[in-house]
Design a protein around this motif. Structure first.
Motif, PDB file in Angstrom:
ATOM      1  N   ASP A   8     -13.007  -1.799   3.124  1.00  0.00           N
ATOM      2  CA  ASP A   8     -11.977  -1.105   3.907  1.00  0.00           C
ATOM      3  C   ASP A   8     -10.700  -0.923   3.073  1.00  0.00           C
ATOM      4  O   ASP A   8     -10.003   0.097   3.204  1.00  0.00           O
ATOM      5  CB  ASP A   8     -11.670  -1.864   5.208  1.00  0.00           C
ATOM      6  CG  ASP A   8     -11.093  -3.242   4.962  1.00  0.00           C
ATOM      7  OD1 ASP A   8     -11.677  -3.993   4.153  1.00  0.00           O
ATOM      8  OD2 ASP A   8     -10.039  -3.571   5.543  1.00  0.00           O
ATOM      9  N   ILE A   9     -10.435  -1.865   2.201  1.00  0.00           N
ATOM     10  CA  ILE A   9      -9.251  -1.731   1.329  1.00  0.00           C
ATOM     11  C   ILE A   9      -9.505  -0.656   0.270  1.00  0.00           C
ATOM     12  O   ILE A   9      -8.612   0.130  -0.060  1.00  0.00           O
ATOM     13  CB  ILE A   9      -8.903  -3.087   0.667  1.00  0.00           C
ATOM     14  CG1 ILE A   9      -8.591  -4.110   1.759  1.00  0.00           C
ATOM     15  CG2 ILE A   9      -7.738  -2.949  -0.308  1.00  0.00           C
ATOM     16  CD1 ILE A   9      -8.324  -5.516   1.246  1.00  0.00           C
ATOM     17  N   LEU A  41       0.832  -1.213   0.000  1.00  0.00           N
ATOM     18  CA  LEU A  41       0.000   0.000   0.000  1.00  0.00           C
ATOM     19  C   LEU A  41       0.868   1.267   0.000  1.00  0.00           C
ATOM     20  O   LEU A  41       0.586   2.221  -0.729  1.00  0.00           O
ATOM     21  CB  LEU A  41      -0.953  -0.009   1.199  1.00  0.00           C
ATOM     22  CG  LEU A  41      -1.968   1.122   1.239  1.00  0.00           C
ATOM     23  CD1 LEU A  41      -2.923   1.059   0.047  1.00  0.00           C
ATOM     24  CD2 LEU A  41      -2.768   1.083   2.545  1.00  0.00           C
ATOM     25  N   ALA A  42       1.932   1.257   0.802  1.00  0.00           N
ATOM     26  CA  ALA A  42       2.809   2.437   0.864  1.00  0.00           C
ATOM     27  C   ALA A  42       3.459   2.688  -0.492  1.00  0.00           C
ATOM     28  O   ALA A  42       3.632   3.843  -0.914  1.00  0.00           O
ATOM     29  CB  ALA A  42       3.878   2.230   1.934  1.00  0.00           C
ATOM     30  N   VAL A  93     -11.231   2.012   0.689  1.00  0.00           N
ATOM     31  CA  VAL A  93     -11.019   3.304   1.355  1.00  0.00           C
ATOM     32  C   VAL A  93      -9.520   3.578   1.489  1.00  0.00           C
ATOM     33  O   VAL A  93      -9.042   4.689   1.212  1.00  0.00           O
ATOM     34  CB  VAL A  93     -11.707   3.311   2.748  1.00  0.00           C
ATOM     35  CG1 VAL A  93     -11.284   4.525   3.558  1.00  0.00           C
ATOM     36  CG2 VAL A  93     -13.225   3.271   2.573  1.00  0.00           C
ATOM     37  N   ARG A  94      -8.749   2.558   1.884  1.00  0.00           N
ATOM     38  CA  ARG A  94      -7.301   2.768   2.039  1.00  0.00           C
ATOM     39  C   ARG A  94      -6.644   3.099   0.706  1.00  0.00           C
ATOM     40  O   ARG A  94      -5.704   3.894   0.640  1.00  0.00           O
ATOM     41  CB  ARG A  94      -6.650   1.529   2.648  1.00  0.00           C
ATOM     42  CG  ARG A  94      -6.761   1.558   4.158  1.00  0.00           C
ATOM     43  CD  ARG A  94      -5.942   0.444   4.763  1.00  0.00           C
ATOM     44  NE  ARG A  94      -6.838  -0.336   5.602  1.00  0.00           N
ATOM     45  CZ  ARG A  94      -6.598  -1.554   6.044  1.00  0.00           C
ATOM     46  NH1 ARG A  94      -5.485  -2.160   5.713  1.00  0.00           N
ATOM     47  NH2 ARG A  94      -7.450  -2.160   6.808  1.00  0.00           N
ATOM     48  N   LEU A  95      -7.135   2.499  -0.357  1.00  0.00           N
ATOM     49  CA  LEU A  95      -6.560   2.800  -1.678  1.00  0.00           C
ATOM     50  C   LEU A  95      -6.843   4.244  -2.071  1.00  0.00           C
ATOM     51  O   LEU A  95      -5.965   4.951  -2.579  1.00  0.00           O
ATOM     52  CB  LEU A  95      -7.117   1.835  -2.728  1.00  0.00           C
ATOM     53  CG  LEU A  95      -6.573   0.402  -2.633  1.00  0.00           C
ATOM     54  CD1 LEU A  95      -7.414  -0.564  -3.464  1.00  0.00           C
ATOM     55  CD2 LEU A  95      -5.108   0.355  -3.066  1.00  0.00           C
ATOM     56  N   ALA A 118       0.989   4.288  -2.727  1.00  0.00           N
ATOM     57  CA  ALA A 118       0.835   5.713  -2.367  1.00  0.00           C
ATOM     58  C   ALA A 118       1.976   6.536  -2.971  1.00  0.00           C
ATOM     59  O   ALA A 118       1.757   7.625  -3.519  1.00  0.00           O
ATOM     60  CB  ALA A 118       0.795   5.867  -0.845  1.00  0.00           C
ATOM     61  N   ASP A 173      -7.380   6.671   0.023  1.00  0.00           N
ATOM     62  CA  ASP A 173      -6.536   7.485   0.915  1.00  0.00           C
ATOM     63  C   ASP A 173      -5.095   7.527   0.410  1.00  0.00           C
ATOM     64  O   ASP A 173      -4.376   8.507   0.614  1.00  0.00           O
ATOM     65  CB  ASP A 173      -6.554   6.912   2.344  1.00  0.00           C
ATOM     66  CG  ASP A 173      -7.891   7.178   3.040  1.00  0.00           C
ATOM     67  OD1 ASP A 173      -8.681   7.998   2.520  1.00  0.00           O
ATOM     68  OD2 ASP A 173      -8.152   6.549   4.092  1.00  0.00           O
ATOM     69  N   ALA A 174      -4.689   6.446  -0.253  1.00  0.00           N
ATOM     70  CA  ALA A 174      -3.312   6.379  -0.787  1.00  0.00           C
ATOM     71  C   ALA A 174      -3.161   7.206  -2.058  1.00  0.00           C
ATOM     72  O   ALA A 174      -2.051   7.362  -2.570  1.00  0.00           O
ATOM     73  CB  ALA A 174      -2.932   4.930  -1.058  1.00  0.00           C
TER      74      ALA A 174
END
Ligand SMILES: Cc1cc2nc3c(=O)[nH]c(=O)nc-3n(C[C@H](O)[C@H](O)[C@H](O)COP(=O)(O)O)c2cc1C
Length: 361
Positions: free
Chosen positions: A215-216, A189-190, A218-220, A193, A222-223
């Motif tokens: 939830d993934i 994920l980092a 959303v994290r994507l 990003a 956010d990235a």
């Protein structure tokens, strides 16, 4: 027919690589074998539209034109990322590109990793001249970011292909089933990003047919990804595709156990839309006709991707592909008419879907 049924495994004459032979095997298996998921469905059949006998629009009012990442498309149908790297893949890509241009559709290319290793395969991916006016999407396995591929390589791909965006695919199960697959998914994920921050072009993330949990998603976002394709289960199953390539019966049994794995596309889409209300979502995985496309748009997709049915049509030739796309778009147009939606955006406002269990959307 494009592919010779007797060619099971061979090394492509143009590139001479194992990657190339794998690509041709993938094409052959997807075209000739039963690669459908088993025991899991996309979920679109669970929903039906409430038909409007009085739609209060004319059929001629219905327009499929929409947007994808700032660009215009003539319809919200995306040719999902599929192939490249071999002569057979080139033939398929050229047919897909001609259809994309003729119908004004966005088109994804297959994984371009081989292009980083062997620049001479560029013509097998390079379809920009055939599809000058549509969004063109390059593609890489996200796991490559853990294996030395960085922003420079991604920029190079976009430039060489004159592509508008980069699609990263997440395919942990497929890699785990492949002999010598790349399974180093830790800390990805980092890296996604970092790529989003530095690439200077939109990054889209997709699965390959097992779905992305909310939830993934959303994290994507956010990235920094520009769009997520939930690419859910119920259509092409990549464990089934890999099973057909396996000679070891033990591994084939393991692969067979995953034929029903994954988040059904409709479920993944509904959850993703609720978790990421304003973000760009693409739905794919088991979308099989224009009515499924209309349902996916109503359930919250901005654009809808199809892979398997289009590669099978493309293998049969330009005409078969054109007919398949024409049918899908006409089904979509008539579905919109019969629910009173003259624009794609109206589907979410005006169309009503009822679930098999009686609940309304
Ligand atoms: C022949 C073929 C090759 C594919 N290759 C890729 C690929 O290189 N990269 C990728 O992200 N997805 C790839 N996919 C997955 C599709 O983009 C899509 O996510 C999946 O097939 C589910 O959609 P479907 O049920 O409409 O086939 C491929 C699919 C097919 C049929």
């Amino acid at each position: 027919m494009l592919l010779n049924a007797t060619v099971k495994t061979r090394t492509d004459t143009k590139t001479g690589s194992r990657t190339a032979s794998r690509k041709d095997e993938h094409l052959r298996i997807n075209i000739e074998e039963d690669v459908a998921a088993k025991g899991v469905e996309s979920g679109f059949d669970d929903w039906r539209f409430v038909h409007r006998a009085l739609p209060e629009i004319d059929l001629d009012d219905v327009q499929l034109r929409s947007h994808l990442l700032g660009g215009h498309v003539d319809a919200p149908l995306l040719i999902s990322c599929m192939t490249g790297g071999t002569e057979q893949a080139q033939t398929i890509n050229e047919r897909l590109a001609r259809a994309a241009q003729a119908h004004g559709l966005a088109m994804g290319l297959g994984s371009c990793r081989v292009l980083l290793e062997q620049p001479d395969v560029l013509p097998t991916f390079d379809v920009r001249a055939l599809a000058p006016d549509v969004p063109l999407l390059a593609n890489l396995g996200a796991v490559q970011l853990n294996l030395g591929v960085g922003i420079d390589e991604c920029r190079h791909l976009l430039r060489a292909l004159r592509a508008d965006a980069l699609v990263l695919h997440l395919n942990p199960l497929q890699e785990a089933l492949q002999t010598s697959g790349n399974t180093a998914f830790g800390g990805l994920l980092a890296r996604i990003a970092t790529l989003c921050a530095g690439l200077g072009a939109p990054v889209i993330v997709k699965e390959v047919g097992w779905g992305i949990a909310d939830d993934i998603v959303v994290r994507l976002f956010d990235a920094g990804v520009a769009a997520v394709d939930v690419a859910g289960a119920g259509g092409t199953s990549w464990s089934e595709v890999e099973r057909h390539r396996m000679t070891d019966p033990v591994r084939a049994r393991v692969a067979g156990s995953f034929a029903g794995w994954g988040i059904p596309t409709a479920e993944a889409l509904i959850r993703a839309r609720s978790a990421a209300p304003g973000s760009v979502l693409i739905a794919s995985g088991g979308v099989r006709d224009g009515i499924d496309v209309a349902k996916a748009l109503t359930l919250g997709a901005d654009s809808v991707g199809i892979a398997g049915p289009l590669v099978r049509a493309a293998a049969a030739g330009d005409e078969a592909l054109d007919e398949t796309v024409t049918v899908i778009l006409e089904e979509l147009r008539l579905a919109m008419f019969c629910v009173g939606a003259s624009r794609v955006a109206d589907l979410q406002r005006d169309a009503h879907l009822v679930h098999r269990d009686g609940r309304a959307l």
